[in-house]
Design a protein around this motif. Structure first.
Motif, PDB file in Angstrom:
ATOM      1  N   ASP A 272       0.826  -1.254  -0.079  1.00  0.00           N
ATOM      2  CA  ASP A 272      -0.035   0.389  -0.397  1.00  0.00           C
ATOM      3  C   ASP A 272       1.112   1.159   0.059  1.00  0.00           C
ATOM      4  O   ASP A 272       1.263   1.710   0.664  1.00  0.00           O
TER       5      ASP A 272
ATOM      6  N   ASP B 172       1.245   5.544   0.421  1.00  0.00           N
ATOM      7  CA  ASP B 172       0.872   6.504   1.372  1.00  0.00           C
ATOM      8  C   ASP B 172       1.097   7.490   1.138  1.00  0.00           C
ATOM      9  O   ASP B 172       1.605   7.545  -0.121  1.00  0.00           O
ATOM     10  N   HIS B 173       1.393   8.979   1.593  1.00  0.00           N
ATOM     11  CA  HIS B 173       1.613   9.874   1.252  1.00  0.00           C
ATOM     12  C   HIS B 173       3.252   9.810   1.360  1.00  0.00           C
ATOM     13  O   HIS B 173       4.036  10.681   1.013  1.00  0.00           O
TER      14      HIS B 173
ATOM     15  N   LEU C 189      -1.730   6.222  -9.362  1.00  0.00           N
ATOM     16  CA  LEU C 189      -0.617   6.254  -8.580  1.00  0.00           C
ATOM     17  C   LEU C 189       0.476   7.048 -10.195  1.00  0.00           C
ATOM     18  O   LEU C 189       0.562   7.039 -11.410  1.00  0.00           O
TER      19      LEU C 189
ATOM     20  N   THR D 282       3.801   7.677  -6.815  1.00  0.00           N
ATOM     21  CA  THR D 282       3.299   8.880  -5.375  1.00  0.00           C
ATOM     22  C   THR D 282       1.625   8.526  -5.337  1.00  0.00           C
ATOM     23  O   THR D 282       1.482   8.154  -6.581  1.00  0.00           O
TER      24      THR D 282
ATOM     25  N   ARG E 209      -1.788   7.629  -3.570  1.00  0.00           N
ATOM     26  CA  ARG E 209      -2.651   6.813  -2.532  1.00  0.00           C
ATOM     27  C   ARG E 209      -2.902   4.797  -3.181  1.00  0.00           C
ATOM     28  O   ARG E 209      -3.649   5.242  -4.725  1.00  0.00           O
TER      29      ARG E 209
END
Length: 253
Positions: free
Chosen positions: A95, A97-98, A115, A139, A141
């Motif tokens: 996964d 994320d930020h 993405l 980068t 989500r």
């Protein structure tokens, strides 16, 4: 018909990304969000699925020509399920994320189409021109499916505990980490494996995050020519992908 093979039937799940076994990934498509998969990795599908070559922007084309880094992707869209695998490599779903994920493109099997990815260079602390290793920074989500040769090791990096990894064995790391490329010697020997130890360049990770290492110093044998002997099947020799993509900081650019 009877056979022990019936023990390997499809695993039912509501998850979009689901491992059918350690080396086979199932991705469910509902018609709303596409998945981008490495070209040639579809082994089966069910339902109404379309496969299209993914368009590269002019900037992505220039980056690929300059660095050799980039993904040859196909867009999978429609409704149904698609099964992805690459020469029995182990598959892992991550996964994003930020904090972002930095990865060698050779280890990417699939990713969500939402993405974003761009090519970055890992700079050498010695400032040697051309010695930076290029990678993809992903980068947004969503999910990314990575491949490793064997079962990997996830190492936690903290301000009090940094990690050094062989540049040929590192798969991915948190984009928030600071990275330096280094060798144990400043002499001309850094252009070879370190003396007679068999070790070459390594990456030093500092900060807060994670680094993923595989138990192998070879890249997944992309596009190896099957039928040219065992060396070719594992990406080595003049008929294998290893001849063009040896997976070290000098040749994988």
């Amino acid at each position: 018909m009877q056979s022990p093979l019936f023990g390997f039937t499809e695993t039912e799940t509501q998850d979009r990304y689901a491992l059918q076994n350690p080396q086979l990934l199932r991705v469910s498509l509902s018609g709303h969000e596409d998945v981008l998969a490495r070209k040639g990795t579809m082994v089966a599908y069910q339902g109404i699925i379309e496969f299209d070559a993914e368009y590269r922007t002019p900037g992505q084309q220039r980056a690929r020509a300059h660095t050799g880094e980039g993904l040859d992707l196909m867009r999978c869209s429609g409704q149904g399920t698609v099964y992805l695998a690459n020469l029995a490599q182990y598959v892992h779903v991550v996964d994003v994320d930020h904090t972002g994920l930095t990865v060698d493109s050779s280890y990417v099997l699939a990713l969500d189409s939402a993405l974003n990815s761009e090519v970055i260079a890992v700079d050498s602390q010695f400032g040697i021109s051309g010695s930076g290793k290029y990678n993809l920074q992903i980068t947004g989500r969503g999910k990314v499916a990575l491949m490793t040769s064997g079962q990997p090791l996830m190492l936690q990096v903290t301000p009090d505990k940094y990690v050094n990894a062989d540049a040929d064995a590192i798969v991915a790391w948190s984009s928030s980490l600071r990275v330096q490329m280094q060798a144990q010697t400043h002499s001309a020997g850094v252009f070879r494996r370190r003396g007679n130890t068999g070790e070459g360049w390594e990456l030093n990770f500092l900060g807060q995050g994670y680094a993923l290492v595989q138990p192998s110093e070879l890249l997944p044998p992309q596009n190896a020519v099957i039928g040219q002997g065992m060396r070719a099947q594992y990406g080595m020799g003049q008929h294998g992908a290893h001849a063009q993509n040896q997976g070290n900081v000098w040749t994988n650019r």
